[in-house]
Design a protein around this motif. Structure first.
Motif, short mmCIF file in Angstrom:
data_model
loop_
_atom_site.label_atom_id
_atom_site.label_comp_id
_atom_site.label_asym_id
_atom_site.label_seq_id
_atom_site.Cartn_x
_atom_site.Cartn_y
_atom_site.Cartn_z
N ALA A 13 0.84 -1.20 0.00
CA ALA A 13 0.00 0.00 0.00
C ALA A 13 0.87 1.25 0.00
O ALA A 13 0.53 2.26 -0.63
N GLN A 14 2.00 1.19 0.68
CA GLN A 14 2.91 2.34 0.73
C GLN A 14 3.64 2.55 -0.59
O GLN A 14 3.81 3.69 -1.02
N CYS A 16 2.94 0.87 -3.67
CA CYS A 16 2.17 0.55 -4.88
C CYS A 16 3.01 -0.27 -5.86
O CYS A 16 2.96 -0.07 -7.07
N ASN A 17 3.80 -1.20 -5.30
CA ASN A 17 4.67 -2.03 -6.11
C ASN A 17 4.85 -3.38 -5.43
O ASN A 17 5.53 -3.47 -4.41
N ILE A 18 4.22 -4.41 -5.99
CA ILE A 18 4.29 -5.74 -5.38
C ILE A 18 5.71 -6.28 -5.41
O ILE A 18 6.20 -6.84 -4.42
N THR A 19 6.41 -6.12 -6.53
CA THR A 19 7.76 -6.66 -6.66
C THR A 19 8.71 -6.04 -5.64
O THR A 19 9.45 -6.75 -4.95
N ALA A 20 8.68 -4.72 -5.51
CA ALA A 20 9.56 -4.05 -4.55
C ALA A 20 9.23 -4.47 -3.13
O ALA A 20 10.14 -4.73 -2.33
N SER A 21 7.95 -4.57 -2.81
CA SER A 21 7.54 -4.99 -1.47
C SER A 21 7.98 -6.42 -1.20
O SER A 21 8.47 -6.73 -0.12
N ALA A 22 7.82 -7.28 -2.19
CA ALA A 22 8.22 -8.68 -2.03
C ALA A 22 9.72 -8.79 -1.78
O ALA A 22 10.15 -9.51 -0.87
N LEU A 23 10.50 -8.07 -2.55
CA LEU A 23 11.95 -8.14 -2.38
C LEU A 23 12.39 -7.60 -1.03
O LEU A 23 13.30 -8.14 -0.40
N GLN A 24 11.73 -6.55 -0.55
CA GLN A 24 12.05 -6.00 0.77
C GLN A 24 11.76 -7.02 1.87
O GLN A 24 12.44 -7.05 2.89
N ARG A 56 -2.93 -0.04 -8.26
CA ARG A 56 -3.56 1.05 -7.51
C ARG A 56 -4.33 0.46 -6.34
O ARG A 56 -4.94 -0.60 -6.46
N ILE A 57 -4.31 1.14 -5.23
CA ILE A 57 -5.06 0.70 -4.07
C ILE A 57 -6.52 1.14 -4.24
O ILE A 57 -6.80 2.22 -4.75
N THR A 58 -7.44 0.28 -3.84
CA THR A 58 -8.86 0.60 -3.94
C THR A 58 -9.28 1.42 -2.72
O THR A 58 -8.53 1.55 -1.75
N ALA A 59 -10.50 1.93 -2.76
CA ALA A 59 -11.04 2.67 -1.60
C ALA A 59 -11.10 1.74 -0.38
O ALA A 59 -10.78 2.16 0.74
#
Length: 70
Positions: A13-14, A16-24, A56-59
Motif C-alpha cells: 500500500a505504501q 504501490c509495487n508488489i515486486t519491490a515490497s516482495a523483495l524487501q 492502484r489501491i482501492t477505496a
C-alpha cells in the motif's frame, strides 16, 4: 489471518509495487501476489486494482490500511 500477509499489504500500500515490497520482505513476487489474493479472499474485498503496468489501491484498501496502522 497471517501477519506476513498483513505486513506485505501495508508495504505494498505504501509503495504501490508488489515486486519491490516482495523483495524487501525476502519473498518472490509470485508468492507476494498470491499472499495478497489470499488476504483479499479472507477479507472479501478487493484491496488493489492490478494491471500489467500499474497497481492502484482501492477505496476499500485505503480504509483497511488505516485500520492496520491503529
Amino acid at each position: 489471518m497471517n501477519i506476513k500477509d498483513l505486513t506485505l499489504f501495508v508495504r505494498t500500500a505504501q509503495t504501490c509495487n508488489i515486486t519491490a515490497s516482495a523483495l524487501q520482505l525476502e519473498m518472490s513476487p509470485a508468492a507476494a501476489s498470491a499472499a495478497l489474493k489470499r488476504l483479499e479472499k479472507q477479507l472479501g474485498v478487493q484491496l488493489f486494482i492490478r494491471s500489467t503496468r500499474k497497481l492502484r489501491i482501492t477505496a476499500e484498501g485505503e480504509r483497511y490500511s488505516v485500520q492496520c496502522w491503529r
